[in-house]
Design a protein around this motif. Structure first.
Motif, mmCIF file in Angstrom:
data_model
loop_
_atom_site.group_PDB
_atom_site.id
_atom_site.type_symbol
_atom_site.label_atom_id
_atom_site.label_comp_id
_atom_site.label_asym_id
_atom_site.label_seq_id
_atom_site.Cartn_x
_atom_site.Cartn_y
_atom_site.Cartn_z
ATOM 1 N N VAL A 162 3.814 15.558 -6.284
ATOM 2 C CA VAL A 162 3.709 14.672 -5.128
ATOM 3 C C VAL A 162 4.615 15.249 -4.040
ATOM 4 O O VAL A 162 5.791 15.496 -4.255
ATOM 5 N N LEU A 163 4.034 15.497 -2.863
ATOM 6 C CA LEU A 163 4.745 16.149 -1.780
ATOM 7 C C LEU A 163 5.319 15.182 -0.754
ATOM 8 O O LEU A 163 6.279 15.499 -0.069
ATOM 9 N N SER A 164 4.724 13.987 -0.635
ATOM 10 C CA SER A 164 5.207 12.999 0.328
ATOM 11 C C SER A 164 4.798 11.604 -0.120
ATOM 12 O O SER A 164 3.909 11.440 -0.942
ATOM 13 N N ALA A 210 6.769 1.890 -6.440
ATOM 14 C CA ALA A 210 6.260 3.158 -5.923
ATOM 15 C C ALA A 210 6.687 4.343 -6.784
ATOM 16 O O ALA A 210 5.920 5.288 -6.979
ATOM 17 N N ASP A 211 7.904 4.291 -7.312
ATOM 18 C CA ASP A 211 8.380 5.392 -8.156
ATOM 19 C C ASP A 211 7.547 5.530 -9.428
ATOM 20 O O ASP A 211 7.279 6.637 -9.880
ATOM 21 N N LYS A 257 0.859 -1.180 0.000
ATOM 22 C CA LYS A 257 0.000 0.000 0.000
ATOM 23 C C LYS A 257 0.894 1.227 0.000
ATOM 24 O O LYS A 257 1.945 1.231 0.637
ATOM 25 N N ILE A 258 0.458 2.254 -0.700
ATOM 26 C CA ILE A 258 1.187 3.508 -0.740
ATOM 27 C C ILE A 258 0.212 4.656 -0.500
ATOM 28 O O ILE A 258 -0.936 4.599 -0.948
ATOM 29 N N VAL A 259 0.668 5.645 0.230
ATOM 30 C CA VAL A 259 -0.107 6.866 0.437
ATOM 31 C C VAL A 259 0.780 8.013 -0.014
ATOM 32 O O VAL A 259 1.904 8.170 0.470
ATOM 33 N N LEU A 260 0.290 8.785 -0.964
ATOM 34 C CA LEU A 260 1.038 9.913 -1.504
ATOM 35 C C LEU A 260 0.323 11.205 -1.159
ATOM 36 O O LEU A 260 -0.882 11.330 -1.389
ATOM 37 N N VAL A 290 -3.425 10.406 -2.092
ATOM 38 C CA VAL A 290 -3.750 9.334 -3.023
ATOM 39 C C VAL A 290 -3.348 8.037 -2.345
ATOM 40 O O VAL A 290 -2.205 7.888 -1.903
ATOM 41 N N LYS A 291 -4.289 7.107 -2.255
ATOM 42 C CA LYS A 291 -4.018 5.796 -1.668
ATOM 43 C C LYS A 291 -4.117 4.754 -2.778
ATOM 44 O O LYS A 291 -5.041 4.801 -3.589
ATOM 45 N N ALA A 292 -3.149 3.838 -2.789
ATOM 46 C CA ALA A 292 -3.164 2.796 -3.813
ATOM 47 C C ALA A 292 -2.636 1.490 -3.245
ATOM 48 O O ALA A 292 -1.738 1.488 -2.402
ATOM 49 N N GLN A 293 -3.214 0.399 -3.720
ATOM 50 C CA GLN A 293 -2.711 -0.937 -3.447
ATOM 51 C C GLN A 293 -2.079 -1.413 -4.738
ATOM 52 O O GLN A 293 -2.665 -1.244 -5.815
ATOM 53 N N PHE A 294 -0.881 -2.012 -4.626
ATOM 54 C CA PHE A 294 -0.206 -2.433 -5.846
ATOM 55 C C PHE A 294 0.601 -3.704 -5.635
ATOM 56 O O PHE A 294 0.993 -4.035 -4.511
ATOM 57 N N ASN A 295 0.833 -4.405 -6.716
ATOM 58 C CA ASN A 295 1.636 -5.614 -6.724
ATOM 59 C C ASN A 295 3.068 -5.197 -7.035
ATOM 60 O O ASN A 295 3.373 -4.794 -8.148
#
Length: 73
Positions: free
Chosen positions: A67-69, A53-54, A3-6, A42-47
């Motif tokens: 994107v700030l964080s 993430a980049d 999971k990523i939160v941007l 922005v929240k995303a689930q990814f494989n």
């Protein structure tokens, strides 16, 4: 599944949200992406075997939204 939160620059309209969600959800390896308008996140689930993430961050910045964080879990 990761999971990523941007944190993104403040979004001003619903079409901005739709543009980001559509682009991310069409990205190979992204299972689900959601823009949280009021928190500018922005929240995303990814494989992570398919996408990193980049790349997810690049999709957003290429649309013109800084994107700030970034936080990965």
């Amino acid at each position: 599944m990761k999971k990523i939160v941007l944190g993104v620059e403040p979004l001003s309209c619903p079409s901005c949200i739709k543009k980001i969600e559509t682009a991310l959800n069409k990205t190979d390896g992204v299972e689900e992406a959601k823009v949280m308008f009021h928190s500018n996140k922005v929240k995303a689930q990814f494989n992570e075997d398919v996408v990193n993430a980049d790349t997810i961050q690049s999709v957003i910045t290429n649309l013109g939204y800084p994107v700030l964080s970034q936080k990965i879990s």
